[in-house]
Structure formats: structure tokens, C-alpha cells
Design a protein around this motif. Structure first.
Motif, short mmCIF file in Angstrom:
data_model
loop_
_atom_site.label_atom_id
_atom_site.label_comp_id
_atom_site.label_asym_id
_atom_site.label_seq_id
_atom_site.Cartn_x
_atom_site.Cartn_y
_atom_site.Cartn_z
N LYS A 117 7.94 -3.81 -3.14
CA LYS A 117 8.71 -3.66 -1.90
C LYS A 117 9.10 -2.21 -1.67
O LYS A 117 9.02 -1.69 -0.55
CB LYS A 117 9.96 -4.54 -1.95
N ASP A 136 5.97 -0.31 -0.57
CA ASP A 136 5.52 -0.70 0.77
C ASP A 136 6.44 -0.15 1.86
O ASP A 136 5.99 0.17 2.97
CB ASP A 136 5.45 -2.22 0.87
N ASN A 137 7.74 -0.02 1.57
CA ASN A 137 8.71 0.42 2.58
C ASN A 137 8.84 1.95 2.67
O ASN A 137 9.54 2.45 3.54
CB ASN A 137 10.09 -0.18 2.28
N ASP A 138 8.20 2.65 1.77
CA ASP A 138 8.29 4.12 1.77
C ASP A 138 6.91 4.71 2.02
O ASP A 138 6.08 4.82 1.11
CB ASP A 138 8.86 4.61 0.44
#
Length: 575
Positions: A199, A202-204
Motif C-alpha cells: 500500500k 502504490d500510494n507514493d
């Protein structure tokens, strides 16, 4: 630009440089770093001159630098196909991008610098070098015996920075999600941490995806496992792991020590892993208690030292516990002892002779102690006493005791000596002490002298005679102020057999002496060798050669056994 092929035994790599000076040697500043007894810190230099690339020998000693099998001081221009030899390393010129050829038109000044001497083949026969520790280069990867180094130091630093960031975010995320990791199994913890890390990545969108899978694995290992040590713990050929600092990890592989190239992201990561090792077994490590002995789940022995005692940063030493429990036949197959010696030692244990296993660090004392302990008949009550439980006995009537260090208040310590004293009240048939290293030696001797025959222990010493001298010193440490003559009489009365275990420079471990303690004459304890290992030299691979031989001396206690009706094999004493 110059391109070279580097060869050492099975290792071969291609490297290239665009710099004008290329230093070869042991120095950390060397562009091509090589190791060996006969390699100098700054051994040779490849230089770019107007006439082309040349190599200059900086060693100026007997070891030298060779080009095309001739020793040189300065040689050049280097052409495609030229072969440079330094020790047992071979560098072949693949490309120089310099359109020069050897000819009579080369400058007189340049030609005068060329020095050719004796043939390399004659010289090579006289060179005996230590196995190289590492061959590294910061521009191109070179495959060593253990690991593949990163392309550049800059890229490694970037990876380390990313690992630190991901590790920090992973810990923060798992804390925010209030995951109760204490009640998770190893698999559940791995799945949870892996999901959180995915996570984060994927979010950065700013995170560089190059080698991200490898970095993810390193982060997870460091967060919930033992970090870069995981790969070595799973490698069956690695027997010891030595973390000198966060950026310096050595391993022992097949008896030789290598720099692994693996690193931790920080000193804090090493501290976290030490804490992860010692906490489950009730040990602690902090500034007030900066040293600890512990063990892993598989029984591997762990020692850790942290600052302020460890100046370079937290250190870890792991002696791996073999997956397969060795038997005496395994030791015979590995040529650690002969079949006759194995049969004799089994007879000593079965007939309750008191045995001390003597040897240096890493010589295999604990392994041999485990093998001999398994000769004890299954019906007997055995008590094992150790600092960190390593012995694995297949006996039904077994009690294993482990010492305990003091707590934060300096109280609660239970020493080996305390356990030996207490074991005498536990109705033991045999007492097995992992190692005598202090005042417990006196209590162990008392136990052997008071009806607990057939006891076993280990001791650090280089020869059977040294083992007795060290035992005397350890007994004096008990503070009983016994006269030396009384101590020696106690030793003679208690000890029957000394087994000397030795680790040789090639990494092999052998039993070099099986010695009987026969009595005391004046102030001197009398010894006689029953078996000896006679060295005959080393083979072409540097492995020790020799034979195990009986001295044809029948042990004095054999007559007692024969008189009691025991069936004893004496064939190996009649050579």
C-alpha cells in the motif's frame, strides 16, 4: 576507455574504466580491490599516457606484477590480448580504444621503462596465498564466491536511503492500523507487513520502481525477520555469520571467511534485530548490559555486543546449528576421526569414563560433545547444563538446564556453577556441562569424584597438556585456596580421557589426540596418547593431509573392564 576480463578460479567478470589511473590492490581506495597474503595495499597502477595504457608495479617486492608471463616494473602500451597476473588473479585486456601497436617507432624513453625478468610460471609455483576474501569494483559488478556487488556506491546509497524510508513508513503504518503483532503467527505477520508495504509503495508515485521487488524483500526481512542475515541463515553452506557493523557482514563458508557484501540500513536496524533475537528467550541487552548470549529457534548460538563496548556499532556473531544432527558416522565420513577412534570413544562413554573435550574456538567441541552424549544408554538420567542450550540429545530421561544473567537491578543471576551444584541434588547418572570456563570446574571435578562417573564437558585449550594447565587455573578461580598438589590429585582422580579437537587453517576439523590421564608422579600429571593424528602436509587445494594412528598403547582402565567381564575390542592396539 579500457576493458578487462578478471578471472580468479571459477569467478570471471568484465570491467571497464574511463579514468586515467586505475589502482589495483588491497586498499579500500583501489578501483580494483583484491585480497591475499601476497597482495600489497597498492600493488599496481594502470595509467593512461599519450602512448597508451601502461601498467606500473608499485609493490617493488618479491611478489611483483607479471605481463604475458614476465615480471615487469613498467609495461606498455597494453594491447588487446595482453595478460596481467597479480598473485592468482588474471586480468586480460579486451579493449583499450587506443590504436597503438608495439613497434620500433615507440619512444626510446617509453621503451627504457619496460622491465622484463624471470618467467611467471616459475614464480607462481612459489606463491602460496590465502584464499581471497573479496574481489570488488565500484564500476562494474564482479561475481565473488558469495555475492554480487552493486554497480556503484551511489546506487547502493540510494537503495539504502529508500530502504530506510520504507522501513520507517511501514512501522508507522502498522502502528496506526493498531495491528496486534504479539498474537500473530510468523506467516500472519509476514502477510500483514507485506500488505502494508505494498500500500505504501502504490500510494507514493515518487518511489523509484527499479529493483523494487528486491528492496521490498530486504525491508520485510529487516522489519519482521533478521534482515540481510536471512539469506545466510537459509544457505546450508554458511556455518557462521559475523556482523562487524551495519555495513560490514562476513560469513564463514566451507571453512573460509568472506566479506558478504550484504548490509543493514542502519545501526538501529541491527539493534532491532538483536532485540528480536533475545526477547523471546528472556534475555535483555541495553547500555547497562551491553553483551548477551542467546540462541535462535533452530538452536544456533548467538552472541551480541552493542555500544559503548562495540565502537563500530552493534555486532552479532551467529554460529549456525546444522539442520541435520551429526552422528559419529558423519564425523568418520568427514575424516574428522577414524572408525577405530569412534569405537574407542563409544566404549569410553558406555563404560562411564569421564571425558573432557579440549580445543580452540570453532574447532567443533560442542558438535563432538553432542555426538558423544548420544552414546549414553537411553535409560540413564542425564542433566545438561549450558549458558545457551545447544545440545540435542535423543534420550527419554533428560533434563536441560540453562544459566540466567542478572536482571536490570543486578540481581537474579544463576551461573553455571549454581546449576552444577544444584544438579548434584537431582539424582543424575550423568552430568554434561556445555563448557567449563570458570569456578564451576571445581564443582564438576567434585561431581566426577563423588559417584557421577561418565560425565562430559568441554574446555578451551590447544593441547591435552594445556587442557590440564587451564583446568588448574579455572579451579583456582573458585577461590578455595587449595594447594596445587591437591588440585592435581583431584584432576588425576576425576579425569580419564582428554579428546583434543583442532581446526586447521584449511577449515577442516579433526581429532588430533585421544589421551589418557594415567596418574601423577611428583608434581607432574602423567599422560599417554592412545590415538594421534599424524600430519603429512597439504594437498594442491591447501587441505591438510595425514593419518589417524593408534599408539599401540592399551589404556590402563581396559584391564579393569576385562577383569569385570566386559567385552572390549583391543584389535586397534595391535598394529
Amino acid at each position: 576507455m579500457i576493458q578487462l576480463k578478471v578471472v580468479y578460479k571459477e569467478n570471471e567478470s568484465i570491467i571497464e574504466f574511463g579514468t586515467e589511473n586505475i589502482l589495483i590492490g588491497k586498499s579500500n581506495d583501489a578501483e580494483i580491490q583484491i585480497k591475499g597474503w601476497l597482495i600489497s595495499q597498492k600493488h599496481a597502477m594502470i595509467k593512461k599516457l599519450p602512448a597508451g595504457y601502461v601498467i606500473e608495479d608499485l609493490d617493488r617486492g618479491a611478489n611483483g606484477t607479471y605481463v604475458n608471463d614476465s615480471k615487469v616494473d613498467i609495461y606498455g602500451p597494453l594491447l588487446e590480448g595482453d595478460c596481467i597476473k597479480i598473485g592468482k588473479y588474471k586480468f586480460t585486456i579486451l579493449e583499450t580504444n587506443e590504436p597503438f601497436h608495439h613497434s620500433n617507432e615507440q619512444s626510446e624513453e617509453f621503451q627504457n621503462n619496460i622491465r622484463d625478468t624471470q618467467s611467471f610460471d616459475n614464480k607462481e609455483k612459489s606463491i602460496q596465498e590465502e584464499e581471497p576474501v573479496v574481489l570488488t569494483n565500484v564500476n562494474k559488478p564482479i561475481e565473488t564466491n558469495l555475492t554480487l556487488f552493486r554497480d556503484t556506491k551511489l546506487e547502493l546509497e540510494k537503495d539504502m536511503k529508500l530502504m530506510k524510508e520504507l522501513h520507517k513508513k511501514l512501522v508507522e503504518t502498522m502502528d496506526l492500523e493498531r495491528n496486534d503483532i504479539s498474537n500473530m503467527s510468523d506467516n500472519e505477520l509476514f502477510e500483514t507487513a507485506s500488505t502494508c508495504l505494498n500500500k505504501i509503495i502504490d500510494n507514493d508515485l515518487t518511489i523509484n520502481r527499479t529493483n523494487i521487488e528486491r528492496i521490498k524483500k530486504l525491508v520485510l526481512n529487516e522489519a519482521i525477520g533478521l534482515g540481510p542475515l536471512e539469506q545466510f541463515l537459509s544457505d546450508k553452506s554458511v556455518s557462521e555469520i559475523m556482523v562487524n557493523s551495519a555495513s560490514e557482514i562476513y560469513v564463514e563458508k566451507r571453512g573460509k571467511i568472506f566479506l558478504s557484501g550484504a548490509v543493514f540500513s542502519s545501526d538501529q536496524a541491527v539493534l532491532d534485530i538483536i532485540e528480536r533475537i533475545v526477547s523471546p528467550i528472556g534475555r535483555r541487552i541495553d547500555e547497562s548490559s551491553p553483551m548477551v548470549d542467546a540462541r535462535l529457534k533452530d538452536g544456533s548460538r548467538v552472541n551480541a555486543v552493542i555500544p559503548p563496548l562495540a565502537l563500530k556499532g552493534p555486532t552479532i556473531t551467529i554460529r549456525k546449528f546444522p539442520e541435520k544432527r551429526l552422528t559419529v558416522q558423519d564425523l568418520v565420513d568427514m575424516n574428522s576421526l577414524s572408525a577405530d577412534m569412534a569405537e574407542f570413544l563409544e566404549s569410553c562413554v558406555l563404560h562411564k569414563r569421564n571425558v573432557i573435550i579440549s580445543g580452540g574456538t570453532g574447532s567443533g567441541k560442542t558438535t563432538l560433545l553432542n555426538v558423544l552424549s548420544n552414546f549414553i544408554p537411553n535409560g540413564e538420567r542425564i542433566i545438561t547444563i549450558e549458558d545457551a542450550a545447544e545440545l540435542k540429545l535423543d534420550h527419554d530421561h533428560l533434563i536441560s538446564l540453562e544459566s540466567r544473567p542478572e536482571n536490570a537491578e543486578g540481581k537474579g543471576s544463576v551461573t553455571i556453577r549454581d546449576l552444577v551444584k544444584n544438579s548434584l541434588r537431582m539424582r543424575p547418572d550423568r552430568i554434561v556441562v556445555g563448557e567449563c570456563r570458570g569456578a564451576e570446574s571445581l564443582d564438576m571435578l567434585q561431581a566426577m569424584n563423588t559417584g557421577h562417573e561418565g560425565s562430559l564437558t568441554t574446555l578451551h585449550a590447544n593441547t591435552p597438556r594445556d587442557a590440564l594447565s587451564r583446568l588448574e587455573t579455572l579451579i583456582l578461580m573458585a577461590g578455595m585456596q587449595l594447594p596445587l598438589q591437591a588440585i592435581r590429585e583431584q584432576i588425576v582422580s576425576a579425569i580419564d580421557i582428554i579428546v583434543q579437537q583442532t581446526r586447521f587453517a584449511c577449515g577442516t576439523r579433526k581429532i588430533t589426540h585421544i589421551t589418557e590421564v594415567t596418574g601423577i608422579e611428583g608434581n607432574t600429571i602423567q599422560l599417554q596418547d592412545i590415538f594421534k593424528y599424524n600430519k603429512s602436509g597439504y594437498n594442491d587445494d591447501g587441505v591438510i593431509q595425514g593419518t589417524f594412528r593408534s599408539t599401540e598403547t592399551i589404556p590402563s582402565f581396559y584391564q579393569e573392564l576385562i577383569d569385570s567381564g566386559s567385552e572390549i575390542n583391543t584389535d586397534y592396539f595391535n598394529l
